[in-house]
Design a protein around this motif. Structure first.
Motif, short mmCIF file in Angstrom:
data_model
loop_
_atom_site.label_atom_id
_atom_site.label_comp_id
_atom_site.label_asym_id
_atom_site.label_seq_id
_atom_site.Cartn_x
_atom_site.Cartn_y
_atom_site.Cartn_z
N LYS A 183 17.71 -4.81 -3.89
CA LYS A 183 18.34 -3.73 -3.13
C LYS A 183 17.34 -2.63 -2.76
CE LYS A 183 20.01 -1.19 -7.21
NZ LYS A 183 21.20 -0.64 -7.88
N GLU A 184 16.26 -2.51 -3.54
CA GLU A 184 15.28 -1.45 -3.25
C GLU A 184 14.27 -1.83 -2.17
OE1 GLU A 184 13.62 -3.69 -6.90
OE2 GLU A 184 15.58 -3.06 -6.10
N VAL A 185 14.30 -3.08 -1.70
CA VAL A 185 13.36 -3.53 -0.67
C VAL A 185 13.85 -3.08 0.70
CG1 VAL A 185 12.29 -5.52 0.45
CG2 VAL A 185 12.59 -5.50 -2.04
N LEU A 186 13.04 -2.33 1.41
CA LEU A 186 13.36 -1.91 2.78
C LEU A 186 13.28 -3.11 3.72
CD1 LEU A 186 11.37 1.41 3.23
CD2 LEU A 186 13.81 1.14 3.62
N VAL A 187 14.23 -3.20 4.63
CA VAL A 187 14.20 -4.23 5.67
C VAL A 187 14.25 -3.53 7.03
CG1 VAL A 187 15.34 -6.24 6.67
CG2 VAL A 187 15.37 -5.91 4.18
N THR A 188 13.30 -3.87 7.89
CA THR A 188 13.30 -3.33 9.25
C THR A 188 13.18 -4.48 10.24
OG1 THR A 188 10.90 -2.97 9.15
CG2 THR A 188 12.31 -1.09 8.62
N SER A 189 13.64 -4.24 11.46
CA SER A 189 13.63 -5.27 12.49
C SER A 189 12.84 -4.78 13.71
CB SER A 189 15.06 -5.61 12.91
OG SER A 189 15.60 -4.57 13.72
N THR A 190 12.75 -5.64 14.70
CA THR A 190 12.12 -5.25 15.97
C THR A 190 13.20 -5.11 17.06
OG1 THR A 190 11.58 -7.58 16.34
CG2 THR A 190 9.81 -6.16 15.55
N ARG A 191 14.35 -4.64 16.65
CA ARG A 191 15.45 -4.42 17.59
C ARG A 191 14.98 -3.56 18.77
NH1 ARG A 191 19.42 -0.69 18.81
NH2 ARG A 191 21.47 -1.56 19.33
N GLY A 192 15.37 -3.98 19.96
CA GLY A 192 15.06 -3.21 21.16
C GLY A 192 13.96 -3.79 22.01
N MET A 193 13.25 -4.81 21.51
CA MET A 193 12.11 -5.36 22.26
C MET A 193 12.46 -6.62 23.05
SD MET A 193 9.78 -7.60 19.62
CE MET A 193 9.50 -8.83 20.88
N HIS A 194 13.64 -7.21 22.80
CA HIS A 194 13.93 -8.53 23.35
C HIS A 194 14.69 -8.52 24.67
CE1 HIS A 194 13.20 -9.35 19.03
NE2 HIS A 194 12.68 -10.47 19.47
N GLY A 195 14.98 -7.35 25.19
CA GLY A 195 15.77 -7.26 26.41
C GLY A 195 15.21 -8.05 27.58
N PRO A 196 13.92 -7.94 27.89
CA PRO A 196 13.39 -8.66 29.07
C PRO A 196 13.52 -10.17 28.96
CG PRO A 196 11.89 -6.89 28.44
CD PRO A 196 12.92 -6.99 27.35
N GLN A 197 13.08 -10.77 27.86
CA GLN A 197 13.11 -12.23 27.77
C GLN A 197 14.53 -12.78 27.64
OE1 GLN A 197 11.25 -10.15 25.74
NE2 GLN A 197 10.81 -11.16 23.79
#
Length: 321
Positions: free
Chosen positions: A88-102
């Motif tokens: 639960k203490e591990v941070l998770v981040t994504s690359t949300r917002g970059m996939h719109g063009p493809q």
């Protein structure tokens, strides 16, 4: 001994990432590879692991006792969040917002291939056959996009540029730019009845499991097409096959499936009015160029302990064992 481990993929290989990251963070201990098996041997001291969501599994997390951060190179993180070894203490981040063009371009490829019967054109070319017929237009067609998020907000204005009407289906009443209106999820059958193209971009969760079922498909017009670039689990594939064989809808284009790769014996391979692409939606030939600004921002904040400033943080609870 590495502070960060990067697991590459064909569209975002480790050599290119290491070249960029070492220039920006010369004192950082980095290790990069292009396969999970090699990464598994180097994560014992890693505080952060960067990779596509499908590269994370239970053994990888179990082998990384000092892990504090996971940076997914994808928008979706559901495969990571399901792992029992995700603390639960591990941070998770994504690359949300970059996939719109493809993602938008793949949807347009699907729509045009279906609407203009491009397989027939290719078949005629192979047979040296000169055959012409009036070409249907996207102009004045209606796109109903199930799921209103960053990718949909990139797709909708592109649809408008083609002269289309665009509706969304979402739990949020917000109407972003490019949309002519948004239906609530309880109104999905009403929205589906308006669609010339029912486009699925909604995340997969228990709430969206089989969201597009036989009833939703039955609400579609016989001339309408279904496009799925979301997750295989949001669509009842058996109901789709039944509808296609009964000619209740005009066709479908699918980039995602419940089982991936799609097994050779799956009936979808042999349906005449189906276009299959092999999970291409999020890919591009400039993937790392698109993702790197997000990753760089988060590496900078992680190294300086400014965790609250890291972008695309994904909340999670420990998975049930």
């Amino acid at each position: 001994m590495s502070d960060l481990v990067y697991i590459g993929a064909p569209e975002a290989n480790s050599a290119e990432f290491l070249q960029r990251a070492r220039a920006d963070f010369p004192s950082l201990s980095l290790f990069g590879c292009d396969d999970r098996a090699t990464a598994l041997r180097h994560v014992q001291t890693a505080q952060g692991i960067i990779g596509h969501h499908f590269q994370f599994d239970e053994p990888l997390l179990a082998a990384a006792p000092q892990l504090r951060w996971i940076q997914s190179l994808t928008t979706g993180t559901d495969a990571i969040l399901k792992l029992r070894n995700l603390r639960k203490e591990v941070l998770v981040t994504s690359t949300r917002g970059m996939h719109g063009p493809q993602m938008s371009e793949l949807v347009f490829l699907h729509m045009l291939v279906l609407l203009r019967d491009y397989p027939r054109i290719l078949c005629n070319q192979g047979a040296s056959r000169w055959e012409r017929w009036p070409q249907p237009l996207l102009w004045h067609k209606t796109a109903v996009i199930v799921g209103v998020g960053a990718i949909s907000e990139a797709l909708a204005p592109r649809c408008k540029a083609f002269g289309m009407t665009v509706y969304g289906v979402s739990n949020s009443p917000r109407v972003p730019a490019g949309f002519d209106g948004v239906f609530g999820r309880r109104e999905i059958e009403t929205a589906a009845g308006l669609a010339d193209f029912l486009i699925l971009i909604v995340p997969h969760s228990p709430d969206t499991e089989n969201l597009i079922d036989a009833d939703v498909i039955a609400a579609m017009k016989p001339s309408a097409y279904l496009v799925n670039v979301a997750r295989g689990g949001v669509l009842d594939e058996a109901a789709l096959v039944t509808a296609l064989r009964a000619r209740r809808i005009a066709g479908a284009a699918l980039d995602v499936f419940r089982t991936q790769p799609l097994p050779p014996e799956h009936p979808l391979w042999r349906e005449e009015r189906v276009i299959i692409t092999p999970l291409l939606g999020g890919m591009s030939n400039v993937y790392l160029e698109q993702a790197y600004p997000i990753v760089k921002h988060n590496v900078e904040r992680f190294l300086s302990g400014r965790f609250d400033e890291m972008i695309n943080r994904v909340p999670h609870e420990p998975a049930l064992s």
